[in-house]
Write a protein that holds these residues in place. Sequence first.
Motif, mmCIF file in Angstrom:
data_model
loop_
_atom_site.group_PDB
_atom_site.id
_atom_site.type_symbol
_atom_site.label_atom_id
_atom_site.label_comp_id
_atom_site.label_asym_id
_atom_site.label_seq_id
_atom_site.Cartn_x
_atom_site.Cartn_y
_atom_site.Cartn_z
ATOM 1 N N VAL A 8 5.126 -3.053 -5.353
ATOM 2 C CA VAL A 8 5.119 -1.609 -5.109
ATOM 3 C C VAL A 8 3.794 -1.107 -4.546
ATOM 4 C CG1 VAL A 8 6.856 -1.146 -6.870
ATOM 5 C CG2 VAL A 8 4.445 -1.203 -7.527
ATOM 6 N N ASP A 9 2.731 -1.887 -4.666
ATOM 7 C CA ASP A 9 1.433 -1.443 -4.167
ATOM 8 C C ASP A 9 1.026 -2.164 -2.886
ATOM 9 O OD1 ASP A 9 1.108 -3.895 -5.311
ATOM 10 O OD2 ASP A 9 -0.800 -3.426 -6.305
ATOM 11 N N ASN A 10 1.959 -2.871 -2.262
ATOM 12 C CA ASN A 10 1.640 -3.612 -1.034
ATOM 13 C C ASN A 10 2.800 -3.464 -0.053
ATOM 14 O OD1 ASN A 10 0.536 -5.263 0.890
ATOM 15 N ND2 ASN A 10 0.957 -7.173 -0.202
ATOM 16 N N ILE A 11 2.892 -2.295 0.560
ATOM 17 C CA ILE A 11 3.982 -1.971 1.479
ATOM 18 C C ILE A 11 3.422 -1.849 2.894
ATOM 19 C CG2 ILE A 11 5.698 -0.231 2.101
ATOM 20 C CD1 ILE A 11 5.925 0.439 -0.866
ATOM 21 N N SER A 12 4.111 -2.466 3.846
ATOM 22 C CA SER A 12 3.679 -2.396 5.235
ATOM 23 C C SER A 12 4.890 -2.265 6.139
ATOM 24 C CB SER A 12 2.860 -3.642 5.608
ATOM 25 O OG SER A 12 3.594 -4.821 5.337
ATOM 26 N N MET A 13 4.640 -2.139 7.440
ATOM 27 C CA MET A 13 5.709 -1.883 8.394
ATOM 28 C C MET A 13 5.675 -2.926 9.516
ATOM 29 S SD MET A 13 6.448 1.646 10.507
ATOM 30 C CE MET A 13 5.059 1.442 11.631
#
Length: 245
Positions: A25-30
């Motif tokens: 939940v603390d490591n989101i990217s695109m």
Amino acid sequence: MTYCVGMMLDRGLVMMSDTRTNAGVDNISMFRKMATWEEPGERVLTVMTAGNLATTQALISLLDERSKAPEDREPSIFAVPSMFQAAQLIADTLKDVISNHADEGQKADNGFNATVILAGQIKGTPPRLFLIYPQGNFIEASTDTPFFQIGETKYGKPILVRAYDPKMSFEEAIKLLLVSFDSTIKANLSVGLPLDVHTYETDSFKIGVQTRVEADNEYFQTISNGWGEALKTALDSLPNYSHDA
């Protein structure tokens, strides 16, 4: 996780994919999960991927590298004569990538797996849609199974099953897919906007309309809010349960 859908219509093909990847939940990217190759007048192929990011990026990079100079980089998706053989080429490439990354050879359930949707048309054949598994095998869409999903599929599938119609226009199909994606996004944080969209017109042999739906897109917000309100209205219109019934 991700969510991608490829859909067959009488008019052509519609593809949509999200762009969210995460390792907690603390490591989101695109990252873009849709890639398209075009040989004008001859072929258009679109690939969408779900699974291990290193695996999917390696797959797309290999396919793209081999497409730039087919005579020197066989096998190339620009050299195969049919969509079936394109699916076989991508399946073999995917299996090789997984095998090369895994410590103990290719396994369907290892951490390097990936699943692929291939959609497109090669001159002389109709548009075709394939679902490619990490084991290197694949299945093809038909009138009985006119769309494929990969990634987080369960939340958006009931909407597609109930509302799909092959006679839909591209605009109607995109509306349906946005409802499906909105339901998935609301149920699972691992799927998120922006969304990439590509529509392909049968026998056009050129890339169709490509667009990206951002989080602040006014139409998407209208669809999201309107769908929620419509569901509440529909639920309220149904008779209440009775213990005496």
